[in-house]
Design a protein around this motif. Structure first.
Motif, short mmCIF file in Angstrom:
data_model
loop_
_atom_site.label_atom_id
_atom_site.label_comp_id
_atom_site.label_asym_id
_atom_site.label_seq_id
_atom_site.Cartn_x
_atom_site.Cartn_y
_atom_site.Cartn_z
N PRO A 42 0.62 -0.87 -0.11
CA PRO A 42 0.34 0.16 -0.46
C PRO A 42 0.85 1.12 -0.34
O PRO A 42 0.59 2.38 -1.09
N ALA A 43 2.07 1.66 0.73
CA ALA A 43 2.83 2.25 0.84
C ALA A 43 3.48 2.68 -0.53
O ALA A 43 3.29 3.92 -1.15
N LEU A 44 3.59 1.53 -0.86
CA LEU A 44 4.28 1.58 -1.96
C LEU A 44 3.74 2.57 -3.40
O LEU A 44 3.91 2.68 -4.13
N LEU A 45 2.35 1.46 -3.17
CA LEU A 45 1.52 2.32 -4.47
C LEU A 45 1.00 3.80 -4.37
O LEU A 45 0.93 3.93 -5.17
N LEU A 46 1.24 4.15 -3.64
CA LEU A 46 1.11 5.48 -3.08
C LEU A 46 2.24 6.35 -3.51
O LEU A 46 1.94 7.35 -4.27
N ALA A 47 3.97 5.33 -2.83
CA ALA A 47 4.14 6.78 -3.20
C ALA A 47 4.74 6.63 -4.88
O ALA A 47 4.65 7.88 -5.89
N ASP A 48 4.14 5.53 -5.96
CA ASP A 48 4.43 5.55 -7.01
C ASP A 48 3.12 6.90 -7.86
O ASP A 48 3.76 7.01 -8.19
N GLY A 53 2.07 11.65 -10.12
CA GLY A 53 1.16 12.76 -9.86
C GLY A 53 1.92 13.92 -10.55
O GLY A 53 1.50 15.08 -10.73
N VAL A 54 3.54 14.05 -9.93
CA VAL A 54 4.28 14.94 -10.25
C VAL A 54 4.34 15.24 -11.37
O VAL A 54 4.75 16.18 -11.88
N PHE A 55 4.72 14.27 -11.62
CA PHE A 55 4.73 13.94 -13.73
C PHE A 55 3.48 14.79 -14.49
O PHE A 55 3.57 15.92 -15.14
N ALA A 56 2.36 14.11 -13.30
CA ALA A 56 1.59 15.09 -14.36
C ALA A 56 0.62 15.76 -14.50
O ALA A 56 0.00 17.00 -15.34
N ALA A 57 1.08 16.63 -13.13
CA ALA A 57 1.11 17.77 -12.79
C ALA A 57 1.60 19.17 -13.56
O ALA A 57 1.08 20.21 -13.69
N VAL A 95 10.37 9.21 -13.72
CA VAL A 95 8.42 8.16 -12.83
C VAL A 95 9.85 6.79 -12.79
O VAL A 95 9.26 5.84 -12.14
N CYS A 96 9.53 6.71 -14.14
CA CYS A 96 10.30 5.25 -14.48
C CYS A 96 12.55 4.76 -13.72
O CYS A 96 11.96 3.58 -13.59
#
Length: 229
Positions: A42-48, A53-57, A95-96
């Motif tokens: 769950p924490a890893l999913l949130l981190a990803d 989100g930074v890229f998308a923003a 991101v990658c």
């Protein structure tokens, strides 16, 4: 445009292609074999999700008129698109590089079902290619500046849905026959962003094209998915 500016935009275009290749390699190769699901998934999913989100923003921020005005005060107008491409490409590479493996396997289909999934993905790739070709690949990569005579694009796949590039993306990332946890995390995160960003993007298009875009919205009813959205 002088030789240094031309070098800048062409290097930006090359970086754009490299970032897409890195993203494709991650999705198709790196995330193809499911590892054991991580205990802290769950924490890893949130981190990803936050990382993406930074890229998308960045995409949404660059679409804002006040941000464009700030950039225009320090960056020549002829280089604005290239600066956007450079920023987006670097962020996608980050991101990658920093993606945290979630692990696990959601489903794996074989036989005719696998062929159907591959068909959906190939159709998505074709749709992306047709959409980009309609726009102009060099313009998308920031190498060629939009012509002053160019306006709202309403031909090709844009006659079917208003955002065919996004439809093609959804078909590619959600159509995997082997859906690992990392593939699903990436697919879900990027898809959610697209659906959140589209209303913002369309408000910007209305400000740019006015009644012409309003008429286009009536002609092409569906934003991304025909008969659904």
């Amino acid at each position: 445009m002088n030789k240094w500016e031309r070098l800048f935009v062409w290097l930006g275009g090359a970086l754009f292609v490299a970032s897409l290749a890195a993203c494709g390699w991650r999705f198709l190769v790196s995330w193809s074999n499911p590892s054991a699901i991580q205990a802290r998934w769950p924490a890893l999913l949130l981190a990803d999700a936050l990382l993406f989100g930074v890229f998308a923003a960045h995409h949404s921020l660059f679409a804002r008129e006040d941000v464009k005005a700030i950039l225009a005060s320090s960056v020549p107008e002829r280089l604005l698109r290239s600066v956007y491409v450079w920023t987006a490409s670097v962020l996608l590479l980050i991101v990658c590089a920093l993606w945290q493996p979630v692990g696990g396997n959601v489903y794996h289909v074989t036989g005719w079902r696998a062929l159907a999934h591959v068909g959906v993905q190939l159709a998505g790739v074709w749709l992306i290619g047709r959409s980009v070709g309609t726009i102009d690949p060099l313009e998308l990569a920031g190498i060629r500046r939009p012509s002053a005579s160019e306006g709202l694009q309403m031909t090709g796949p844009y006659r079917w849905v208003r955002h065919p590039l996004y439809l093609g993306w959804l078909m590619v990332v959600l159509g995997a026959a082997d859906m690992t946890g990392d593939r699903l995390t990436f697919a879900a995160t990027s898809s959610i962003y697209l659906f959140v960003a589209i209303p913002w993007e369309e408000r910007s298009l209305v400000r740019t094209f006015g009644q012409k875009y309003e008429d286009y919205k009536h002609q092409v009813r569906w934003r991304v998915v025909p008969f659904v959205y």
